[in-house]
Every structure is written in structure tokens, then in C-alpha cells.
Write a protein that holds these residues in place. Structure first.
Motif, PDB file in Angstrom:
ATOM      1  N   ALA A  42      -5.525  10.482   5.730  1.00 41.02           N
ATOM      2  CA  ALA A  42      -5.542   9.276   6.551  1.00 41.02           C
ATOM      3  C   ALA A  42      -4.627   8.199   5.967  1.00 41.02           C
ATOM      4  CB  ALA A  42      -6.965   8.736   6.651  1.00 41.02           C
ATOM      5  N   THR A  43      -3.993   7.455   6.852  1.00 44.71           N
ATOM      6  CA  THR A  43      -3.192   6.310   6.434  1.00 44.71           C
ATOM      7  C   THR A  43      -4.116   5.204   5.945  1.00 44.71           C
ATOM      8  OG1 THR A  43      -1.434   6.827   8.011  1.00 44.71           O
ATOM      9  CG2 THR A  43      -1.537   4.560   7.188  1.00 44.71           C
ATOM     10  N   LYS A  44      -3.768   4.613   4.807  1.00 47.66           N
ATOM     11  CA  LYS A  44      -4.602   3.554   4.230  1.00 47.66           C
ATOM     12  C   LYS A  44      -3.845   2.234   4.247  1.00 47.66           C
ATOM     13  CE  LYS A  44      -7.357   6.687   1.431  1.00 47.66           C
ATOM     14  NZ  LYS A  44      -7.939   6.996   0.102  1.00 47.66           N
ATOM     15  N   VAL A  45      -4.502   1.215   4.769  1.00 51.40           N
ATOM     16  CA  VAL A  45      -3.866  -0.079   4.991  1.00 51.40           C
ATOM     17  C   VAL A  45      -4.601  -1.167   4.210  1.00 51.40           C
ATOM     18  CG1 VAL A  45      -3.233  -1.816   6.722  1.00 51.40           C
ATOM     19  CG2 VAL A  45      -3.119   0.628   7.299  1.00 51.40           C
ATOM     20  N   ALA A  65      -3.409   4.620  -3.335  1.00 46.34           N
ATOM     21  CA  ALA A  65      -3.300   5.395  -2.099  1.00 46.34           C
ATOM     22  C   ALA A  65      -2.885   4.545  -0.905  1.00 46.34           C
ATOM     23  CB  ALA A  65      -4.633   6.079  -1.798  1.00 46.34           C
ATOM     24  N   ILE A  66      -2.568   3.268  -1.132  1.00 47.59           N
ATOM     25  CA  ILE A  66      -2.201   2.381  -0.030  1.00 47.59           C
ATOM     26  C   ILE A  66      -0.830   2.748   0.535  1.00 47.59           C
ATOM     27  CG2 ILE A  66      -1.597  -0.004   0.571  1.00 47.59           C
ATOM     28  CD1 ILE A  66      -4.585   0.480   0.329  1.00 47.59           C
ATOM     29  N   ASP A  67      -0.774   2.915   1.860  1.00 51.14           N
ATOM     30  CA  ASP A  67       0.482   3.233   2.552  1.00 51.14           C
ATOM     31  C   ASP A  67       1.125   1.996   3.177  1.00 51.14           C
ATOM     32  OD1 ASP A  67       0.404   6.299   2.490  1.00 51.14           O
ATOM     33  OD2 ASP A  67      -1.533   5.816   3.402  1.00 51.14           O
ATOM     34  N   PRO A  86       2.072   2.996  -5.605  1.00 56.92           N
ATOM     35  CA  PRO A  86       3.265   3.872  -5.624  1.00 56.92           C
ATOM     36  C   PRO A  86       3.515   4.603  -4.309  1.00 56.92           C
ATOM     37  CG  PRO A  86       1.435   4.873  -6.813  1.00 56.92           C
ATOM     38  CD  PRO A  86       1.011   3.476  -6.499  1.00 56.92           C
ATOM     39  N   ARG A  87       2.499   4.702  -3.446  1.00 54.17           N
ATOM     40  CA  ARG A  87       2.665   5.396  -2.157  1.00 54.17           C
ATOM     41  C   ARG A  87       3.093   4.453  -1.048  1.00 54.17           C
ATOM     42  NH1 ARG A  87      -2.334   8.973  -0.322  1.00 54.17           N
ATOM     43  NH2 ARG A  87      -1.324   8.350   1.613  1.00 54.17           N
ATOM     44  N   LEU A  88       3.248   3.184  -1.354  1.00 55.83           N
ATOM     45  CA  LEU A  88       3.547   2.190  -0.320  1.00 55.83           C
ATOM     46  C   LEU A  88       4.817   2.545   0.449  1.00 55.83           C
ATOM     47  CD1 LEU A  88       2.719  -0.569   0.904  1.00 55.83           C
ATOM     48  CD2 LEU A  88       4.270  -1.621  -0.762  1.00 55.83           C
ATOM     49  N   LYS A  89       4.706   2.516   1.785  1.00 57.14           N
ATOM     50  CA  LYS A  89       5.835   2.846   2.645  1.00 57.14           C
ATOM     51  C   LYS A  89       6.273   1.671   3.530  1.00 57.14           C
ATOM     52  CE  LYS A  89       4.242   7.648   3.112  1.00 57.14           C
ATOM     53  NZ  LYS A  89       2.962   7.433   2.387  1.00 57.14           N
ATOM     54  N   PHE A 108       8.313 -11.601  -0.518  1.00 51.99           N
ATOM     55  CA  PHE A 108       8.330 -10.162  -0.808  1.00 51.99           C
ATOM     56  C   PHE A 108       9.603  -9.762  -1.552  1.00 51.99           C
ATOM     57  CE2 PHE A 108       5.801 -10.629   3.107  1.00 51.99           C
ATOM     58  CZ  PHE A 108       4.612 -10.051   2.698  1.00 51.99           C
ATOM     59  N   LEU A 109      10.726 -10.283  -1.095  1.00 57.36           N
ATOM     60  CA  LEU A 109      12.012  -9.885  -1.669  1.00 57.36           C
ATOM     61  C   LEU A 109      12.177 -10.359  -3.102  1.00 57.36           C
ATOM     62  CD1 LEU A 109      14.306 -10.541   1.421  1.00 57.36           C
ATOM     63  CD2 LEU A 109      13.335  -8.376   0.654  1.00 57.36           C
ATOM     64  N   ARG A 110      11.415 -11.349  -3.512  1.00 55.03           N
ATOM     65  CA  ARG A 110      11.497 -11.837  -4.888  1.00 55.03           C
ATOM     66  C   ARG A 110      10.688 -10.995  -5.872  1.00 55.03           C
ATOM     67  NH1 ARG A 110      11.724 -17.372  -2.686  1.00 55.03           N
ATOM     68  NH2 ARG A 110       9.454 -17.540  -2.786  1.00 55.03           N
ATOM     69  N   CYS A 111       9.907 -10.063  -5.367  1.00 52.43           N
ATOM     70  CA  CYS A 111       9.076  -9.241  -6.252  1.00 52.43           C
ATOM     71  C   CYS A 111       9.919  -8.171  -6.947  1.00 52.43           C
ATOM     72  CB  CYS A 111       7.957  -8.569  -5.455  1.00 52.43           C
ATOM     73  SG  CYS A 111       6.701  -9.707  -4.862  1.00 52.43           S
ATOM     74  N   PRO A 112       9.960  -8.144  -8.261  1.00 56.06           N
ATOM     75  CA  PRO A 112      10.765  -7.153  -8.991  1.00 56.06           C
ATOM     76  C   PRO A 112      10.358  -5.715  -8.704  1.00 56.06           C
ATOM     77  CG  PRO A 112      10.062  -8.929 -10.458  1.00 56.06           C
ATOM     78  CD  PRO A 112       9.302  -9.101  -9.183  1.00 56.06           C
ATOM     79  N   SER A 113       9.091  -5.483  -8.380  1.00 55.45           N
ATOM     80  CA  SER A 113       8.599  -4.111  -8.206  1.00 55.45           C
ATOM     81  C   SER A 113       8.742  -3.595  -6.779  1.00 55.45           C
ATOM     82  CB  SER A 113       7.130  -4.022  -8.632  1.00 55.45           C
ATOM     83  OG  SER A 113       6.980  -4.353  -9.996  1.00 55.45           O
ATOM     84  N   LEU A 114       9.373  -4.373  -5.892  1.00 57.20           N
ATOM     85  CA  LEU A 114       9.594  -3.895  -4.527  1.00 57.20           C
ATOM     86  C   LEU A 114      10.644  -2.792  -4.539  1.00 57.20           C
ATOM     87  CD1 LEU A 114       9.137  -4.199  -1.453  1.00 57.20           C
ATOM     88  CD2 LEU A 114      11.019  -5.864  -1.458  1.00 57.20           C
TER      89      LEU A 114
END
Length: 233
Positions: free
Chosen positions: A2-5, A43-45, A63-66, A78-84
Motif C-alpha cells: 500500500a502507498t503510505k502518505v 516506508a513513506i511514499d 528513503p522511499r519518498l517519491k 523544500f528546495l532548501r533541504c539538503p536531503s531532498l
């Protein structure tokens, strides 16, 4: 699987309930603000939130973020986040804020011209005092930002008989403006204004515009000089 939000917003349950009606198989993790976010995000997508709620740690822990859906127009937080990661899709609410923003701007402008604060105080004290106020008709508004929101505000103000000057880094024709000038002429435009409205995105490219607009002492001096005598207190 299942997709997780993950939804982070004060109205998270409203978003979840609407989405569940359309996508019954989706699983949701809800928080009202960033400070409450906890638990396993591995597990967050999908993430749904305003940019002011994002924390770089959330992205590191997912790590699964899409996909990230911003509830606002801007994506700068969001764009300022180094881990994006570059493979994460980001979409925004661009295009949906024109109507609510223009109504909010009109509400604030009328609250100023009609001295709403004093009217509320009169109502609370059960007194009636006749006062002068000015109309918006014939006044000049300068709008920094000529995109969807700025244009919607400009069109509304024009229908009230106001002259509307837009300020943009890339001047071009846009509905809702009588004139559009480059950002370098912001001070000149503001000196002609009865109202200055700032809707530019908070990006590095717009930093000069924002710095000019937040010089409160100069802005108050310019606007005071433009106010009719009956408005001055």
C-alpha cells in the motif's frame, strides 16, 4: 504494498478523509505540526504539507519518498533541504490561491479604510460615532508579483476603480495591471502608491524586492504622504 502518505497540517484529518474516498487502499500517517512528527518514516511514499512544516530530518528518514505535494504555491522551503533527492517529484498548489488571496487582501484594505478595529471597539462599548473614511476608488495599488495571485488581486482592484501597477523581475503583459515595471523601479512605484501588496515568492532572486518592502520606516513614510488628510490620525 500500500502507498503510505504523511500529512502534516492542522487540518490533516480533512485531507485524509477526502483522499480516502478516492483512494481506499492508501495508508495515512497524520500530524498537526512538524514538532509532532515522530515514529518510523522509512516506508513513506508521499508527503503532503506546507513548506514551513518540512524538516530536513523528515527527508533523511524517508528513503522511499517519491512525491511531495506542497499545499502552498511556493516550493522554496523544500528546495532548501539538503536531503531532498533529485528524483523526488514536487508539485504545488499553484493556481488555487488567487481567489482566497484576493478576498483576504480586500478584507485587509477595507479594514484599514473603514478603521474596523475602532468599529469593533464601538460595538463592544455600545456607542455610535460617525467617522470619515476614504474609498478605494481612484486610489493606486502597487503589487509586487504579477503571477496568478498578483493578477487575481489586480483584476479585483481594477473592478473597484483602482489603478494597479505591477512590479516584476520580467515585465510583460498580464491581466489585472494597468502598468508593469521592473523590480528596479519598485521604490519609484511605491512612492505613487496608496497600497503596496507583496506576493513575490521567497526566493533568492526576489531578495532585493523583499528587503525593500520590509524597510518599514520608509514604507510608512511613503504611504503616509500618499494618504488623504481625512485618513491621517
Amino acid at each position: 504494498m500500500a502507498t503510505k502518505v504523511l500529512i502534516v497540517d492542522i487540518h490533516a484529518e480533512l485531507y485524509r478523509d477526502r483522499l480516502q474516498r478516492e483512494f481506499s487502499g492508501v495508508q495515512f500517517l497524520l500530524f498537526h505540526k512538524a514538532a509532532e512528527v515522530s515514529g518510523d518514516l522509512s516506508a513513506i511514499d508521499v508527503m503532503i504539507m506546507f513548506g514551513i512544516e518540512i524538516r530536513d530530518q523528515m527527508l533523511r528518514d524517508a528513503p522511499r519518498l517519491k512525491w511531495i505535494q506542497s499545499l502552498a504555491t511556493g516550493l522554496d522551503h523544500f528546495l532548501r533541504c539538503p536531503s531532498l533527492r533529485p528524483d523526488v517529484l514536487i508539485t504545488s498548489g499553484r493556481g488555487i490561491h488567487g481567489v482566497p488571496m484576493r478576498e483576504h487582501v480586500l478584507y485587509l484594505m477595507l479594514a484599514i479604510t473603514h478603521d474596523a478595529k475602532r468599529q469593533v471597539e464601538d460595538q463592544q462599548q455600545h456607542v455610535w460615532e460617525r467617522r470619515l473614511w476614504s474609498t478605494l476608488y481612484g486610489k493606486t495599488a502597487v503589487i509586487a508579483g504579477t503571477g496568478v495571485v498578483g493578477g487575481a488581486i489586480g483584476e479585483m482592484l481594477q473592478t473597484l476603480g483602482m489603478r494597479v501597477i505591477g512590479v516584476s523581475r520580467m515585465p510583460r503583459f498580464a491581466r489585472g495591471f494597468d502598468e508593469i515595471v521592473p523590480s528596479e523601479r519598485l521604490r519609484e512605484a511605491a512612492s505613487k502608491a496608496d497600497y503596496v501588496i507583496n506576493v513575490v515568492p521567497a526566493t533568492p532572486e526576489n531578495s532585493a524586492v523583499r528587503r525593500c518592502l520590509v524597510r518599514r520606516d520608509e514604507a510608512q513614510r511613503l504611504l503616509y504622504q500618499r494618504r488623504p488628510r481625512s485618513d491621517r490620525r
